[in-house]
Design a protein around this motif. Structure first.
Motif, PDB file in Angstrom:
ATOM      1  N   LEU A 157     -14.426 -17.577 -27.384  1.00 27.16           N
ATOM      2  CA  LEU A 157     -14.050 -16.115 -27.671  1.00 27.16           C
ATOM      3  C   LEU A 157     -12.543 -15.848 -27.170  1.00 27.16           C
ATOM      4  O   LEU A 157     -11.905 -14.776 -27.606  1.00 27.16           O
ATOM      5  CB  LEU A 157     -15.062 -15.177 -26.646  1.00 27.16           C
ATOM      6  CG  LEU A 157     -16.352 -15.086 -27.197  1.00 27.16           C
ATOM      7  CD1 LEU A 157     -17.260 -14.342 -26.349  1.00 27.16           C
ATOM      8  CD2 LEU A 157     -16.547 -14.751 -28.428  1.00 27.16           C
ATOM      9  N   ASP A 158     -12.049 -16.511 -26.332  1.00 24.67           N
ATOM     10  CA  ASP A 158     -10.593 -16.354 -25.868  1.00 24.67           C
ATOM     11  C   ASP A 158      -9.703 -17.077 -26.882  1.00 24.67           C
ATOM     12  O   ASP A 158     -10.195 -18.025 -27.602  1.00 24.67           O
ATOM     13  CB  ASP A 158     -10.348 -16.981 -24.270  1.00 24.67           C
ATOM     14  CG  ASP A 158     -11.332 -15.993 -23.599  1.00 24.67           C
ATOM     15  OD1 ASP A 158     -11.609 -15.020 -23.656  1.00 24.67           O
ATOM     16  OD2 ASP A 158     -11.369 -16.734 -22.214  1.00 24.67           O
ATOM     17  N   GLY A 159      -8.483 -16.503 -26.834  1.00 18.41           N
ATOM     18  CA  GLY A 159      -7.610 -17.284 -27.528  1.00 18.41           C
ATOM     19  C   GLY A 159      -7.141 -18.587 -26.862  1.00 18.41           C
ATOM     20  O   GLY A 159      -7.057 -18.589 -25.661  1.00 18.41           O
ATOM     21  N   LEU A 210       4.605  -7.689 -29.848  1.00 19.79           N
ATOM     22  CA  LEU A 210       3.213  -7.512 -30.475  1.00 19.79           C
ATOM     23  C   LEU A 210       2.591  -6.321 -30.135  1.00 19.79           C
ATOM     24  O   LEU A 210       1.550  -5.849 -30.698  1.00 19.79           O
ATOM     25  CB  LEU A 210       2.560  -8.877 -30.152  1.00 19.79           C
ATOM     26  CG  LEU A 210       2.992 -10.106 -30.494  1.00 19.79           C
ATOM     27  CD1 LEU A 210       2.141 -11.247 -29.695  1.00 19.79           C
ATOM     28  CD2 LEU A 210       3.227 -10.272 -31.877  1.00 19.79           C
ATOM     29  N   ALA A 211       3.209  -5.421 -29.348  1.00 20.72           N
ATOM     30  CA  ALA A 211       2.581  -4.075 -28.698  1.00 20.72           C
ATOM     31  C   ALA A 211       1.266  -4.358 -28.377  1.00 20.72           C
ATOM     32  O   ALA A 211       0.453  -3.794 -28.300  1.00 20.72           O
ATOM     33  CB  ALA A 211       2.634  -3.130 -29.894  1.00 20.72           C
ATOM     34  N   ARG A 212       0.913  -5.594 -27.372  1.00 18.63           N
ATOM     35  CA  ARG A 212      -0.302  -6.043 -27.021  1.00 18.63           C
ATOM     36  C   ARG A 212      -0.150  -6.424 -25.401  1.00 18.63           C
ATOM     37  O   ARG A 212       0.659  -7.026 -25.317  1.00 18.63           O
ATOM     38  CB  ARG A 212      -0.999  -6.890 -27.824  1.00 18.63           C
ATOM     39  CG  ARG A 212      -1.236  -6.751 -29.340  1.00 18.63           C
ATOM     40  CD  ARG A 212      -1.895  -7.753 -30.118  1.00 18.63           C
ATOM     41  NE  ARG A 212      -1.904  -7.190 -31.449  1.00 18.63           N
ATOM     42  CZ  ARG A 212      -2.743  -8.053 -32.522  1.00 18.63           C
ATOM     43  NH1 ARG A 212      -3.388  -8.891 -31.961  1.00 18.63           N
ATOM     44  NH2 ARG A 212      -2.588  -7.559 -33.633  1.00 18.63           N
ATOM     45  N   TRP A 213      -1.269  -5.978 -24.687  1.00 19.37           N
ATOM     46  CA  TRP A 213      -1.331  -6.692 -23.432  1.00 19.37           C
ATOM     47  C   TRP A 213      -2.170  -8.056 -23.502  1.00 19.37           C
ATOM     48  O   TRP A 213      -3.302  -7.978 -24.256  1.00 19.37           O
ATOM     49  CB  TRP A 213      -2.102  -5.424 -22.376  1.00 19.37           C
ATOM     50  CG  TRP A 213      -1.271  -4.614 -22.011  1.00 19.37           C
ATOM     51  CD1 TRP A 213      -0.661  -3.605 -22.518  1.00 19.37           C
ATOM     52  CD2 TRP A 213      -0.425  -4.783 -20.687  1.00 19.37           C
ATOM     53  NE1 TRP A 213       0.146  -2.694 -21.655  1.00 19.37           N
ATOM     54  CE2 TRP A 213       0.370  -3.734 -20.659  1.00 19.37           C
ATOM     55  CE3 TRP A 213      -0.209  -5.626 -19.842  1.00 19.37           C
ATOM     56  CZ2 TRP A 213       1.282  -3.408 -19.485  1.00 19.37           C
ATOM     57  CZ3 TRP A 213       0.529  -5.551 -18.698  1.00 19.37           C
ATOM     58  CH2 TRP A 213       1.327  -4.466 -18.685  1.00 19.37           C
ATOM     59  N   ILE A 217      -4.808 -20.032 -22.066  1.00 17.60           N
ATOM     60  CA  ILE A 217      -6.081 -19.160 -22.496  1.00 17.60           C
ATOM     61  C   ILE A 217      -5.865 -17.942 -22.090  1.00 17.60           C
ATOM     62  O   ILE A 217      -5.415 -17.333 -21.075  1.00 17.60           O
ATOM     63  CB  ILE A 217      -7.268 -20.124 -21.596  1.00 17.60           C
ATOM     64  CG1 ILE A 217      -7.409 -21.331 -22.088  1.00 17.60           C
ATOM     65  CG2 ILE A 217      -8.559 -19.436 -22.079  1.00 17.60           C
ATOM     66  CD1 ILE A 217      -8.476 -22.189 -21.063  1.00 17.60           C
ATOM     67  N   PHE A 218      -6.151 -16.793 -23.162  1.00 16.29           N
ATOM     68  CA  PHE A 218      -5.573 -15.524 -23.062  1.00 16.29           C
ATOM     69  C   PHE A 218      -6.767 -14.764 -23.876  1.00 16.29           C
ATOM     70  O   PHE A 218      -7.621 -15.145 -24.602  1.00 16.29           O
ATOM     71  CB  PHE A 218      -4.351 -15.373 -23.563  1.00 16.29           C
ATOM     72  CG  PHE A 218      -4.143 -15.591 -25.106  1.00 16.29           C
ATOM     73  CD1 PHE A 218      -4.635 -14.970 -26.033  1.00 16.29           C
ATOM     74  CD2 PHE A 218      -3.841 -17.070 -25.484  1.00 16.29           C
ATOM     75  CE1 PHE A 218      -4.148 -15.154 -27.184  1.00 16.29           C
ATOM     76  CE2 PHE A 218      -3.431 -17.407 -26.656  1.00 16.29           C
ATOM     77  CZ  PHE A 218      -3.879 -16.301 -27.964  1.00 16.29           C
ATOM     78  N   GLN A 219      -6.987 -13.418 -23.219  1.00 16.35           N
ATOM     79  CA  GLN A 219      -7.682 -12.478 -23.831  1.00 16.35           C
ATOM     80  C   GLN A 219      -6.895 -11.237 -24.068  1.00 16.35           C
ATOM     81  O   GLN A 219      -5.831 -11.014 -23.370  1.00 16.35           O
ATOM     82  CB  GLN A 219      -8.536 -12.139 -22.793  1.00 16.35           C
ATOM     83  CG  GLN A 219      -9.554 -13.174 -22.320  1.00 16.35           C
ATOM     84  CD  GLN A 219     -10.358 -12.603 -20.822  1.00 16.35           C
ATOM     85  OE1 GLN A 219     -10.252 -11.631 -20.382  1.00 16.35           O
ATOM     86  NE2 GLN A 219     -11.498 -13.567 -20.395  1.00 16.35           N
ATOM     87  N   ASN A 220      -7.077 -10.246 -25.077  1.00 18.37           N
ATOM     88  CA  ASN A 220      -6.385  -9.334 -25.443  1.00 18.37           C
ATOM     89  C   ASN A 220      -6.981  -8.134 -24.720  1.00 18.37           C
ATOM     90  O   ASN A 220      -8.123  -7.616 -24.739  1.00 18.37           O
ATOM     91  CB  ASN A 220      -6.477  -9.146 -27.012  1.00 18.37           C
ATOM     92  CG  ASN A 220      -5.777  -7.866 -27.385  1.00 18.37           C
ATOM     93  OD1 ASN A 220      -5.265  -6.948 -26.583  1.00 18.37           O
ATOM     94  ND2 ASN A 220      -5.212  -7.902 -28.801  1.00 18.37           N
ATOM     95  N   GLU A 229      -6.691  -2.707 -24.991  1.00 18.58           N
ATOM     96  CA  GLU A 229      -7.653  -1.739 -24.708  1.00 18.58           C
ATOM     97  C   GLU A 229      -8.165  -1.243 -23.471  1.00 18.58           C
ATOM     98  O   GLU A 229      -7.943  -0.125 -23.219  1.00 18.58           O
ATOM     99  CB  GLU A 229      -9.023  -1.843 -25.790  1.00 18.58           C
ATOM    100  CG  GLU A 229      -9.778  -0.688 -25.804  1.00 18.58           C
ATOM    101  CD  GLU A 229     -11.206  -0.996 -26.609  1.00 18.58           C
ATOM    102  OE1 GLU A 229     -12.158  -0.148 -26.669  1.00 18.58           O
ATOM    103  OE2 GLU A 229     -11.305  -2.161 -27.347  1.00 18.58           O
ATOM    104  N   ARG A 230      -8.165  -2.238 -22.782  1.00 17.95           N
ATOM    105  CA  ARG A 230      -8.603  -1.891 -21.359  1.00 17.95           C
ATOM    106  C   ARG A 230      -7.115  -1.444 -20.495  1.00 17.95           C
ATOM    107  O   ARG A 230      -7.458  -0.380 -19.734  1.00 17.95           O
ATOM    108  CB  ARG A 230      -8.972  -3.209 -20.626  1.00 17.95           C
ATOM    109  CG  ARG A 230      -9.602  -3.132 -19.139  1.00 17.95           C
ATOM    110  CD  ARG A 230      -9.487  -4.491 -18.530  1.00 17.95           C
ATOM    111  NE  ARG A 230      -7.863  -4.378 -17.641  1.00 17.95           N
ATOM    112  CZ  ARG A 230      -7.410  -5.727 -17.301  1.00 17.95           C
ATOM    113  NH1 ARG A 230      -8.290  -6.805 -17.260  1.00 17.95           N
ATOM    114  NH2 ARG A 230      -6.168  -5.775 -16.712  1.00 17.95           N
ATOM    115  N   LYS A 231      -6.069  -1.803 -20.915  1.00 16.79           N
ATOM    116  CA  LYS A 231      -4.878  -0.954 -20.409  1.00 16.79           C
ATOM    117  C   LYS A 231      -4.768   0.230 -20.761  1.00 16.79           C
ATOM    118  O   LYS A 231      -4.002   1.184 -19.953  1.00 16.79           O
ATOM    119  CB  LYS A 231      -3.756  -2.123 -20.769  1.00 16.79           C
ATOM    120  CG  LYS A 231      -3.470  -3.286 -19.825  1.00 16.79           C
ATOM    121  CD  LYS A 231      -3.203  -3.042 -18.376  1.00 16.79           C
ATOM    122  CE  LYS A 231      -2.875  -4.309 -17.687  1.00 16.79           C
ATOM    123  NZ  LYS A 231      -2.287  -3.821 -16.316  1.00 16.79           N
TER     124      LYS A 231
END
Length: 533
Positions: A30-32, A109-112, A128-131, A134-136
């Motif tokens: 599920l993670d990148g 990318l305008a993403r956390w 290994i990363f998660q977007n 939305e949480r931020k």
């Protein structure tokens, strides 16, 4: 148990089957996940990395397509500038093998992302990363809501029971806040005040409730009482706008402390029904700021001494007192002299900024002749204009008959800044036009050039410390970026206002609007410290 089952399964599989299983697990995370090779420069500094292998969720979470085999600088232009910490952290992991976990915002990318990185071998790393964008955003919204909640009081209740309940809630809320809170009605009488504010002000609670807040003594830095028209309560109630000021409060025991005040109107519909003031003792901040200013001033003064000595030595050598010089030696000395002069100007500008920001600079009220003001300005700037083959056009004689009440030296310094910039950024053969215009309540002084202008997208930053427009840096590389910042501070000292109009490659008009009469209640004179010329 599931992990043991997977291990048992892989033990029983052929290498080909195991590869298929691991690839399936890799792509269904599920993670990148990205397996990368770090690229270092000749000094061993991480400068880029290559995506060797990524899973399917990599593209979904980052939006980056066909990443394998490509450098991150190719996929995300500008990331080295926006996220230098990524290269530093990934480089450290690739070299030391120590894993890291961190959150980072990738601006292009305008993403956390929340990232875990480790190194399977030297110069390589796995991320290994998660977007978590939305949480931020949710956290940001919650923080905004929390701040807004502090600036709201419960609506006044008509019924007695509802009023009592609202009052209990308000008191509980007020006492939980670490800053002083004071609520007043439209008559400026204190209706609610928390214990933090009571303790800060040094009064008894019973003596403050119902008291007109503008009767409490607020003082400026020079020790004078702040007039009613300049009190934050008066301004906020009159304008309906949030008002922020810093003054000194005088306690009943004659001690005083610096206080930051934010006055916020309370509105019911469009009607202002009261005011809430947040007050904060900023004694500690003032002490820290004074230490900072004192340190920088001492450092700047210490810098001026060797620079002045260097200037004297260079001038001595240029006069050939110690022996004849070859043309090449003269060129070297001239370059040294100009570099030293730039350093002296930078240190001088820094000293002036420190004095203006700390309130140590003086301004005075005197009758200022526009004729004399422009005469001295032209006398100083005309030789420079001649050397650059730029025409300096004086104001019409009729406009020079004007006079105003202000500070002559401060006005001249501001106009010198405008004119110096106009000369620096004008081409040979161009013209600079000086002018003065009388208005009903003020006098407008302008400096117009036809030079390189200021790009529209950079104009809002032009009065920032050390900021220089991109085309200005190319046209004239040397410069401190402090001139307009100092001019802006000086204008505030005398109650004047600076504005400008500019278009790239078509020139600039800088304007200084000076009131004909200075408000006698303004706190302009602080002490007898003067700006360094």
């Amino acid at each position: 148990e599931k992990l043991m089952m997977v291990i048992t399964m892989t033990d029983q599989m052929t290498p080909q089957d195991s590869g298929v299983l691991y690839k399936s697990l890799f792509n269904n995370l599920l993670d990148g996940l990205a397996y990368c090779r770090m690229i270092f420069d000749t000094q061993g500094q991480p400068v880029d990395f290559v995506y060797l292998l990524v899973n399917k969720n990599f593209e979904l979470l980052t939006g980056l397509k066909d990443a394998e085999g490509k450098n991150v600088s190719e996929l995300i232009p500008g990331i080295a500038i926006s996220n230098p910490e990524l290269f530093e952290r990934y480089g450290r992991v690739a070299l030391t093998g120590e894993p890291v976990r961190f959150e980072t915002y990738v601006a292009p990318l305008a993403r956390w992302f929340f990232v875990s990185a480790y190194s399977p071998q030297k110069s390589f790393f796995v991320a290994i990363f998660q977007n978590i964008t939305e949480r931020k955003q949710i956290e940001s919204d919650l923080e905004s809501a929390r701040i807004a909640a502090r600036n709201v009081l419960e609506d006044l209740q008509v019924e007695k029971e509802a009023l009592a309940l609202a009052k209990a809630k308000d008191e509980a809320l007020l006492e939980s806040i670490g800053e002083g809170i004071v609520a007043v009605d439209t008559q400026k009488k204190i209706m609610v005040i928390n214990k933090v504010a009571v303790k800060m002000l040094g009064w008894e609670m019973k003596d403050l409730i119902g008291k007109v807040i503008t009767d409490l003594p607020l003082m400026n830095e020079s020790g004078g009482l702040v007039p009613l028209s300049k009190r934050p309560t008066t301004i906020a109630l009159a304008t309906g706008e949030i008002t922020k000021v810093t003054y000194f409060f005088l306690r009943p025991d004659s001690t005083r402390f610096p206080m930051a005040i934010t006055a916020t109107p309370i509105k019911l519909g469009r009607k202002t029904i009261g005011l809430m003031e947040i007050i904060r003792d900023i004694s500690r901040e003032k002490e820290i700021e004074k230490l900072r200013v004192d340190f920088l001033a001492l450092a700047s003064h210490q810098l001026r001494t060797p620079l002045s000595g260097t200037k004297w030595l260079i001038e001595t050598m240029q006069r050939e007192i110690v022996g004849a010089l070859t043309p090449k030696q003269k060129d070297y000395l001239e370059n040294l002299y100009q570099v030293n002069e730039r350093m002296i100007r930078l240190v001088t500008d820094m000293l002036n900024v420190l004095m203006l920001e700390s309130g140590a600079a003086i301004s005075k009220k005197e009758e200022v002749s526009i004729t004399k003001l422009f005469s001295e300005l032209v006398l100083m700037m005309e030789p420079v204009a001649r050397n650059k083959d730029v025409t300096l056009q004086r104001p019409p004689e009729a406009s020079l008959a004007l006079s105003i009440e202000s500070d002559f030296q401060i006005l001249r310094s501001i106009l010198e800044c405008f004119t110096s910039n106009a000369l620096n950024y004008s081409q040979s053969g161009q013209k600079i036009i000086l002018n003065a215009t009388e208005e009903p309540m003020s006098v407008l002084l302008t400096v117009k050039d036809s030079g390189i202008g200021i790009p529209r997208e950079e104009q809002e930053r032009i009065f920032e410390r050390f900021y220089r427009a991109s085309n200005a840096k190319k046209f004239k590389p040397d410069g401190t970026g402090l001139g307009l910042y100092i001019a802006h501070l000086l204008a505030q000292k005398v109650g004047a206002a600076i504005s400008f109009e500019s278009e790239k490659d078509k020139g600039t008009i800088f304007s200084l609007r000076i009131p004909k009469k200075v408000d006698s209640s303004s706190d302009s004179t602080i002490n007898q410290t003067k700006l360094t010329p």
